[in-house]
Design a protein around this motif. Structure first.
Motif, mmCIF file in Angstrom:
data_model
loop_
_atom_site.group_PDB
_atom_site.id
_atom_site.type_symbol
_atom_site.label_atom_id
_atom_site.label_comp_id
_atom_site.label_asym_id
_atom_site.label_seq_id
_atom_site.Cartn_x
_atom_site.Cartn_y
_atom_site.Cartn_z
ATOM 1 N N UNK A 81 0.882 -1.239 0.031
ATOM 2 C CA UNK A 81 0.065 0.046 -0.108
ATOM 3 C C UNK A 81 0.865 1.395 -0.059
ATOM 4 N N UNK A 82 0.788 2.056 -0.998
ATOM 5 C CA UNK A 82 1.510 3.395 -1.276
ATOM 6 C C UNK A 82 0.703 4.406 -0.237
ATOM 7 N N UNK A 83 1.329 5.295 0.688
ATOM 8 C CA UNK A 83 0.897 6.356 1.302
ATOM 9 C C UNK A 83 1.373 7.548 0.719
ATOM 10 N N UNK A 84 0.507 8.549 -0.075
ATOM 11 C CA UNK A 84 0.945 9.727 -0.723
ATOM 12 C C UNK A 84 0.323 10.733 -0.231
ATOM 13 N N UNK A 85 0.993 12.005 0.089
ATOM 14 C CA UNK A 85 0.505 13.143 0.594
ATOM 15 C C UNK A 85 0.991 14.279 -0.316
ATOM 16 N N UNK A 86 0.353 15.170 -0.726
ATOM 17 C CA UNK A 86 0.900 16.218 -1.721
ATOM 18 C C UNK A 86 0.529 17.487 -0.825
ATOM 19 N N UNK A 87 1.356 18.446 -1.073
ATOM 20 C CA UNK A 87 1.531 19.661 -0.337
ATOM 21 C C UNK A 87 1.733 20.835 -1.308
ATOM 22 N N UNK A 88 0.684 21.632 -1.726
ATOM 23 C CA UNK A 88 0.689 22.841 -2.457
ATOM 24 C C UNK A 88 0.518 22.518 -3.738
ATOM 25 N N UNK A 89 -0.201 23.402 -4.800
ATOM 26 C CA UNK A 89 -0.399 23.136 -6.220
ATOM 27 C C UNK A 89 1.112 22.668 -6.952
ATOM 28 N N UNK A 90 2.038 23.316 -6.195
ATOM 29 C CA UNK A 90 3.469 22.922 -7.004
ATOM 30 C C UNK A 90 3.820 21.521 -6.959
ATOM 31 N N UNK A 91 3.063 20.986 -5.957
ATOM 32 C CA UNK A 91 3.358 19.318 -5.883
ATOM 33 C C UNK A 91 2.142 18.567 -6.487
ATOM 34 N N UNK A 92 1.440 19.128 -7.284
ATOM 35 C CA UNK A 92 0.177 18.822 -7.911
ATOM 36 C C UNK A 92 -0.893 18.494 -6.637
ATOM 37 N N UNK A 93 -0.990 19.131 -5.479
ATOM 38 C CA UNK A 93 -2.114 18.911 -4.863
ATOM 39 C C UNK A 93 -3.195 19.659 -5.351
ATOM 40 N N UNK A 94 -4.281 19.123 -5.557
ATOM 41 C CA UNK A 94 -5.557 19.481 -6.338
ATOM 42 C C UNK A 94 -6.659 19.966 -5.475
ATOM 43 N N UNK A 95 -7.079 19.243 -4.452
ATOM 44 C CA UNK A 95 -7.820 19.661 -3.434
ATOM 45 C C UNK A 95 -7.258 20.256 -2.163
ATOM 46 N N UNK A 96 -7.599 21.388 -2.107
ATOM 47 C CA UNK A 96 -6.750 22.304 -0.982
ATOM 48 C C UNK A 96 -7.327 22.120 0.524
ATOM 49 N N UNK A 97 -7.427 20.765 0.923
ATOM 50 C CA UNK A 97 -7.829 20.301 1.869
ATOM 51 C C UNK A 97 -6.875 19.028 2.337
ATOM 52 N N UNK A 98 -6.229 19.129 3.263
ATOM 53 C CA UNK A 98 -5.167 18.029 3.664
ATOM 54 C C UNK A 98 -5.951 16.783 3.599
ATOM 55 N N UNK A 99 -5.249 15.693 2.749
ATOM 56 C CA UNK A 99 -5.496 14.438 2.618
ATOM 57 C C UNK A 99 -4.452 13.501 2.409
ATOM 58 N N UNK A 100 -4.620 12.078 3.056
ATOM 59 C CA UNK A 100 -3.580 11.204 2.903
ATOM 60 C C UNK A 100 -4.242 10.228 1.915
ATOM 61 N N UNK A 101 -3.595 9.768 0.898
ATOM 62 C CA UNK A 101 -3.927 8.787 -0.028
ATOM 63 C C UNK A 101 -3.304 7.444 0.652
ATOM 64 N N UNK A 102 -4.240 6.471 0.614
ATOM 65 C CA UNK A 102 -3.792 5.045 0.612
ATOM 66 C C UNK A 102 -3.955 4.530 -0.462
ATOM 67 N N UNK A 103 -2.921 3.842 -1.187
ATOM 68 C CA UNK A 103 -3.232 3.437 -2.656
ATOM 69 C C UNK A 103 -2.840 1.749 -2.567
ATOM 70 N N UNK A 104 -3.769 1.155 -2.612
ATOM 71 C CA UNK A 104 -3.247 -0.390 -2.501
ATOM 72 C C UNK A 104 -2.641 -0.812 -3.729
ATOM 73 N N UNK A 105 -1.581 -1.808 -3.684
ATOM 74 C CA UNK A 105 -0.871 -2.310 -4.940
ATOM 75 C C UNK A 105 -1.443 -3.462 -5.124
ATOM 76 N N UNK A 106 -1.919 -3.985 -6.072
ATOM 77 C CA UNK A 106 -2.571 -5.270 -6.503
ATOM 78 C C UNK A 106 -1.562 -5.815 -7.389
#
Ligand code: AMP
Ligand code: ZN
Length: 139
Positions: A81-106
């Protein structure tokens, strides 16, 4: 925040596929999933990014991530599982409310670009100078 899409999800003004909620945290499925089980964990109190989020809310997010990653493991048996978290539009953060992605790798998933960058040996003098700069700025 009135015009924030994730605040609206917390308030139930926009529907979501909720997987977990507690006093400080709300977690739901990403509607553009990179893979099945792609989950977002957000603080209920609006904060834009890692610069803005309170220590208490950040702690709650990470405690929830441990609970949810266990549920993902039991429910989906991912290979990782990849945990990804982007900060600021310069890092491609699109929704400007803090969020931690959990991305399962299958099995058979294409690799995540963020996890497969090419390793190139750095200039150790430059690395040390940058480390000194950051260390000196720690408050
Ligand atoms: P980012 O800001 O780039 O870290 O990613 C924002 C994420 O929010 C994207 O993966 C979107 O698919 C996801 N997203 C945007 N709107 C919604 C929504 N209404 N429900 C669930 N996920 C959303
Ligand atoms: Zn918000």
């Amino acid at each position: 925040m009135d015009d924030c899409i994730f605040c609206k999800i917390v308030k139930g003004e926009i529907p979501s596929f909720k997987v977990y909620e507690d006093e400080k945290v709300f977690a739901f499925e990403d509607i553009n999933p990179i893979s099945p089980g792609h989950t977002l964990i957000i603080p209920k109190r609006h904060a834009q990014d890692l610069w803005e989020i309170s220590g208490d809310d950040l702690t709650a997010i990470h405690l929830a991530s441990k609970k949810i990653i266990k549920a993902i493991q039991d429910a989906l048996q991912p290979s990782g599982v990849a945990c990804v978290q982007l900060n600021g539009p310069g890092a491609n953060q699109v929704v400007l409310h803090y969020h931690l992605h959990l991305v399962p790798r299958l099995a058979g998933d294409p690799e995540l670009p963020v996890a497969t960058w090419e390793l190139k040996e750095g200039d150790m003098e430059a690395v040390r100078e940058t480390a000194d700069k950051i260390a000196a700025a720690i408050k």
